[in-house]
Write a protein that holds these residues in place. Sequence first.
Motif, short mmCIF file in Angstrom:
data_model
loop_
_atom_site.label_atom_id
_atom_site.label_comp_id
_atom_site.label_asym_id
_atom_site.label_seq_id
_atom_site.Cartn_x
_atom_site.Cartn_y
_atom_site.Cartn_z
N THR A 229 17.12 28.18 -4.98
CA THR A 229 18.23 29.00 -4.22
C THR A 229 19.45 29.00 -5.31
O THR A 229 20.51 29.18 -5.12
CB THR A 229 18.77 28.51 -2.93
N GLY A 230 19.11 28.26 -6.57
CA GLY A 230 20.03 28.18 -7.33
C GLY A 230 20.13 26.87 -8.30
O GLY A 230 19.07 26.53 -8.77
N ILE A 231 21.16 26.62 -8.69
CA ILE A 231 21.21 25.67 -9.96
C ILE A 231 22.08 24.40 -9.70
O ILE A 231 23.02 24.22 -8.78
CB ILE A 231 22.27 26.39 -11.20
N LEU A 232 21.34 23.26 -10.06
CA LEU A 232 21.88 22.11 -9.95
C LEU A 232 22.73 21.69 -11.15
O LEU A 232 22.09 21.46 -12.19
CB LEU A 232 20.83 20.89 -9.80
N VAL A 233 23.95 21.42 -11.09
CA VAL A 233 24.71 21.42 -12.31
C VAL A 233 25.30 20.12 -12.41
O VAL A 233 26.10 19.50 -11.38
CB VAL A 233 26.30 22.37 -12.29
N ASP A 234 25.06 19.24 -13.49
CA ASP A 234 25.57 18.03 -13.95
C ASP A 234 26.93 18.22 -14.56
O ASP A 234 26.68 18.86 -15.97
CB ASP A 234 24.55 17.47 -14.64
N ALA A 235 28.03 18.13 -14.14
CA ALA A 235 29.18 18.37 -14.90
C ALA A 235 29.73 17.04 -15.58
O ALA A 235 29.68 16.00 -15.02
CB ALA A 235 30.28 18.89 -13.78
N CYS A 236 30.02 17.10 -16.76
CA CYS A 236 30.66 16.01 -17.45
C CYS A 236 32.03 16.45 -18.06
O CYS A 236 32.35 17.15 -18.78
CB CYS A 236 29.83 15.72 -18.62
N GLN A 237 32.83 15.59 -17.47
CA GLN A 237 34.35 15.70 -17.82
C GLN A 237 34.49 14.80 -19.10
O GLN A 237 34.36 13.62 -18.84
CB GLN A 237 35.21 15.42 -16.57
N VAL A 238 34.97 15.45 -19.84
CA VAL A 238 35.10 14.71 -21.28
C VAL A 238 36.56 14.74 -21.57
O VAL A 238 37.33 15.86 -21.80
CB VAL A 238 34.54 15.12 -22.44
N VAL A 239 37.34 13.49 -21.57
CA VAL A 239 38.57 13.48 -22.30
C VAL A 239 38.50 12.34 -23.26
O VAL A 239 37.56 11.66 -23.44
CB VAL A 239 39.79 13.04 -20.79
N GLN A 240 39.80 12.03 -23.79
CA GLN A 240 39.92 11.23 -25.03
C GLN A 240 39.49 9.85 -24.52
O GLN A 240 38.88 9.06 -25.10
CB GLN A 240 41.38 11.14 -25.35
N SER A 241 39.84 9.27 -23.43
CA SER A 241 39.49 7.87 -23.23
C SER A 241 38.40 7.75 -22.11
O SER A 241 37.80 6.41 -22.08
CB SER A 241 40.78 7.16 -22.48
N PHE A 242 37.80 8.66 -21.54
CA PHE A 242 36.62 8.42 -20.76
C PHE A 242 35.81 9.74 -20.47
O PHE A 242 36.40 10.61 -20.82
CB PHE A 242 37.10 7.79 -19.16
N SER A 243 34.73 9.48 -19.75
CA SER A 243 33.90 10.69 -19.46
C SER A 243 33.52 10.41 -17.97
O SER A 243 33.28 9.20 -17.57
CB SER A 243 32.68 10.57 -20.23
N GLU A 244 33.52 11.56 -17.32
CA GLU A 244 33.06 11.28 -15.75
C GLU A 244 32.16 12.46 -15.42
O GLU A 244 32.02 13.50 -15.86
CB GLU A 244 34.41 11.50 -14.84
N PHE A 245 31.33 11.98 -14.40
CA PHE A 245 30.23 12.97 -13.98
C PHE A 245 30.21 13.17 -12.52
O PHE A 245 30.62 12.56 -11.73
CB PHE A 245 29.00 12.21 -14.31
N GLN A 246 29.84 14.57 -12.29
CA GLN A 246 29.53 14.80 -10.92
C GLN A 246 28.45 16.05 -10.81
O GLN A 246 28.48 16.72 -11.78
CB GLN A 246 31.05 15.77 -10.49
N ARG A 247 27.69 16.00 -9.75
CA ARG A 247 26.68 16.94 -9.75
C ARG A 247 27.03 17.74 -8.53
O ARG A 247 27.53 17.43 -7.42
CB ARG A 247 25.41 16.17 -9.35
N GLY A 248 26.68 19.30 -8.76
CA GLY A 248 27.05 19.99 -7.82
C GLY A 248 25.92 21.16 -7.67
O GLY A 248 25.21 21.30 -8.73
N VAL A 249 25.93 21.90 -6.69
CA VAL A 249 24.84 23.00 -6.32
C VAL A 249 25.64 24.31 -6.52
O VAL A 249 26.77 24.68 -5.95
CB VAL A 249 24.01 22.89 -5.19
#
Lengths: 329, 93
Positions: A229-249
């Motif tokens: 039914t679609g895509i499982l997206v692993d989003a990677c937020q990249v900023v200067q001091s850290f990286s953060e992750f979130q998974r969404g459909v």
Amino acid sequence: MDGSLGIGFELLPNGAFSKKNMLLQIHLDSSSLNDFKICPRRYYLSIVYGFQPAQESVHLTFGIALHRAVELYWTYRLDRQMPHRDAMVEVVRETLKATWDYNLNRPWQSDDKAFKIKNRYTLVRTIVWYLDKYQNDPVQVVRVGNDDRLAVELPFRLGTGYKSATTGEEFVLCGRLDRIGELNGARYVTDVKSTGHTLSEYWFAKFTPDNQFTIYTIAARSVFGVDTTGILVDACQVVQSFSEFQRGVVSRSDEQLNRWHHDLAFFLEQLEKCAYDDDWPQNDSACGMYGGCPFRQVCSATSANSRELILRREYKRRVWDPTFERMDY
Amino acid sequence: MSSDNTYPIPQTDALRQADKYSLQELFSRDPEALGTIGLEQIVTHMQDLRDRLAATATVRQVRVKKDVSPRAPTLPIIVSSASQMGFVKVKKD
């Protein structure tokens, strides 16, 4: 100014284009189609003639390297049965190689202001943190095809059902899927995206509608026979001091997919008309979109001579052939 | 062991060795010549960085706690009723 460049550039041989009309692209990936939908002139410059700004896109380089790292990691883990740590070290090795300028014998560098955030250091940091987070990924890679192979790195070609009125060839969609996996009984194509923006439901909402993810969903269903039914997206937020992750459909309904396929006919007709007439109109409502068109200065030139000068001085050329290797990220 | 030996002064070789494996040096080295030890160091550095950032984030949460020491100025407030506008009527002693 007529619709074509009207200047002395040769077309580069490209296997994605018709042999009967070198301006008509028969094999389209999501990037090609996307460029045409945004603006025929932009598509003409970037895909047909293969121009791109001489200064590389930091976002593109970063995205390609991140994608490649995740692909490699799962190949090492699943195909070669490597432990997490060993696979990660090898991925870091390959990433450092991929971002080394062998001509100048120095690390990847860029004058782009985005390089302050997306650079070699933050790339490796993002990869290590991402792989640590998802090392025991609950997404189980499924097996596909007659040979029952693991569904990772899946190139595809898919007939659209629409034929060129002038050459008789069928238009084909192509690209490559990262992975097809199962999570909580549902099957998804997985994809990784990097961004500087805060991750929220609004960020994921930008992928509906979205050309690339719709094509991926259709390909998973039609080419690999996976009921998804679609895509499982692993989003990677990249900023200067850290990286953060979130998974969404990102979901697609049957109705949405059918409508997209119906609309595709309109754009293919337009594409064919532009190629047949060698006439590529500007969509001047799109010049400021998506951070600004990379060809704005070309279209702003007041004469063919100055246009040619700008293209020779500020741009380089490459062959965008989605039948050859993965191009879309 | 004498007290002089407790904190040995780094020898030149030791300094050179430490510098050789600094993160900046590892990143600027031709990756073809980068051994597994160097790669391991990079991975460990990134993991340490994440852990230290996580620890810092926890400390920050503690720091923003309200100061409840007896020396903080206080105003005795008794809530008598709340108006429909959402304001709180107060009665001072």
